[in-house]
Design a protein around this motif. Structure first.
Motif, short mmCIF file in Angstrom:
data_model
loop_
_atom_site.label_atom_id
_atom_site.label_comp_id
_atom_site.label_asym_id
_atom_site.label_seq_id
_atom_site.Cartn_x
_atom_site.Cartn_y
_atom_site.Cartn_z
N GLU A 79 -18.02 7.29 -19.63
CA GLU A 79 -17.61 8.10 -18.47
C GLU A 79 -18.82 8.68 -17.75
N ILE A 80 -19.78 9.17 -18.51
CA ILE A 80 -21.00 9.72 -17.90
C ILE A 80 -21.73 8.64 -17.11
N TYR A 81 -21.83 7.46 -17.69
CA TYR A 81 -22.53 6.35 -17.02
C TYR A 81 -21.82 5.99 -15.72
N PRO B 128 -33.60 14.01 -15.09
CA PRO B 128 -34.19 13.16 -16.15
C PRO B 128 -33.22 12.80 -17.26
N HIS B 129 -32.29 13.70 -17.59
CA HIS B 129 -31.32 13.37 -18.63
C HIS B 129 -30.39 12.25 -18.16
N SER B 130 -29.93 12.35 -16.93
CA SER B 130 -29.09 11.30 -16.37
C SER B 130 -29.85 9.98 -16.29
N ALA B 131 -31.13 10.05 -15.92
CA ALA B 131 -31.95 8.84 -15.82
C ALA B 131 -32.03 8.13 -17.17
N ARG B 132 -32.24 8.88 -18.23
CA ARG B 132 -32.33 8.26 -19.55
C ARG B 132 -31.00 7.66 -19.96
N ILE C 286 -27.42 3.68 -22.50
CA ILE C 286 -26.24 2.86 -22.29
C ILE C 286 -26.38 1.49 -22.96
N MET C 287 -27.60 1.07 -23.25
CA MET C 287 -27.84 -0.28 -23.70
C MET C 287 -27.53 -0.45 -25.20
N ALA D 241 -20.86 -4.81 -21.11
CA ALA D 241 -20.14 -5.42 -19.98
C ALA D 241 -20.06 -4.44 -18.81
N GLN D 242 -19.88 -3.16 -19.11
CA GLN D 242 -19.84 -2.14 -18.07
C GLN D 242 -21.18 -2.07 -17.34
N TYR D 243 -22.27 -2.12 -18.10
CA TYR D 243 -23.61 -2.10 -17.50
C TYR D 243 -23.80 -3.30 -16.57
N ARG D 244 -23.40 -4.49 -17.03
CA ARG D 244 -23.56 -5.69 -16.20
C ARG D 244 -22.71 -5.60 -14.94
N ARG D 245 -21.52 -5.05 -15.06
CA ARG D 245 -20.66 -4.91 -13.89
C ARG D 245 -21.29 -3.98 -12.85
N VAL D 246 -21.85 -2.87 -13.31
CA VAL D 246 -22.48 -1.93 -12.38
C VAL D 246 -23.69 -2.57 -11.71
N MET D 247 -24.49 -3.32 -12.48
CA MET D 247 -25.63 -4.01 -11.88
C MET D 247 -25.17 -5.04 -10.86
#
Length: 224
Positions: free
Chosen positions: A84-86, A127-131, A137-138, A146-152
């Motif tokens: 959710e944060i991501y 910076p916390h959000s950036a990390r 997330i990885m 899959a969520q990361y790939r979708r966002v990219m």
């Protein structure tokens, strides 16, 4: 004949509903939303400092000032909170970049500078959000990968739309355009990750100019 006054009936108590009673004038829905927001802020702080794998639900609740009972009211586990944060953070970032571009519409150099400045300043200021969005997330689980790939992919699609808007006369080449956009997004993310891991040592302006060089070079090629 004088009538005897009837005894006044006590005021009826408000009925409890399935939605719950208000407490001090605040509805249960609003209180639940406020607790959820506290957990999202706490999760961002903890995941972005200690790391996802180095923390626990108890630590998140301590940061939020809530009991674990309230954590599970909103999230099934830490993975769900991280997801959710991501999602919220990347949506916020996309909106910032979109607004920055909209103010410079039709001016490639100014659009690139505005978008990159919005992107890198957000990472520096959060910076916390950036990390969270670049590191934590990885590799958590297949669903989050899959969520990361979708966002990219969403960011790449956005970039394709921007380039096509700048060059409406150019013939579209779907495969090349999307591969090119994917490569550009990857370059921006890797530059940002290096910058973050080095403690944001370089000034924002220097990072923006380096990233801008890549985007403008590609745009110039597309315009030929």
């Amino acid at each position: 004949m004088t009538q005897t006054p009837s005894a006044s009936k006590p005021a009826a108590k408000p009925k409890a509903t399935a939605r719950g009673r208000a407490y001090r004038g605040v509805s249960i829905e609003k209180r639940r939303a406020e607790r959820r927001e506290k957990l999202l802020r706490a999760g961002t702080t903890i995941f972005g400092s200690v790391g996802f794998h180095g923390t626990s639900v108890r630590a998140i609740c301590a940061e939020a000032g809530l009991t674990e009972r309230y954590f599970y009211e909103s999230f099934s586990n830490s993975d769900a909170l991280l997801s959710e944060i991501y999602e919220l953070t990347t949506s916020q970032l996309r909106q910032l970049v979109s607004r920055a571009i909209a103010y410079r519409s039709g001016e490639p150099d100014a659009m690139a500078e505005a978008a990159l400045t919005a992107y890198f300043e957000f990472l520096l200021d959060n910076p916390h959000s950036a990390r969270v969005i670049m590191v934590e997330i990885m590799g958590v689980n297949p669903q989050m990968d899959a969520q990361y790939r979708r966002v990219m992919d969403d960011f790449a699609n956005f970039l394709v739309a921007v380039f096509r808007g700048l060059h409406p006369e150019r013939r579209h080449h779907d495969t090349r355009d999307y591969l090119l956009a994917t490569g550009l997004i990857g370059a921006m993310v890797n530059m940002a990750m290096r910058w973050m891991l080095n403690g944001y040592r370089e000034p924002v302006a220097d990072v923006v100019q380096a990233a801008r060089f890549i985007l403008i070079s590609v745009n110039n090629q597309l315009s030929q």
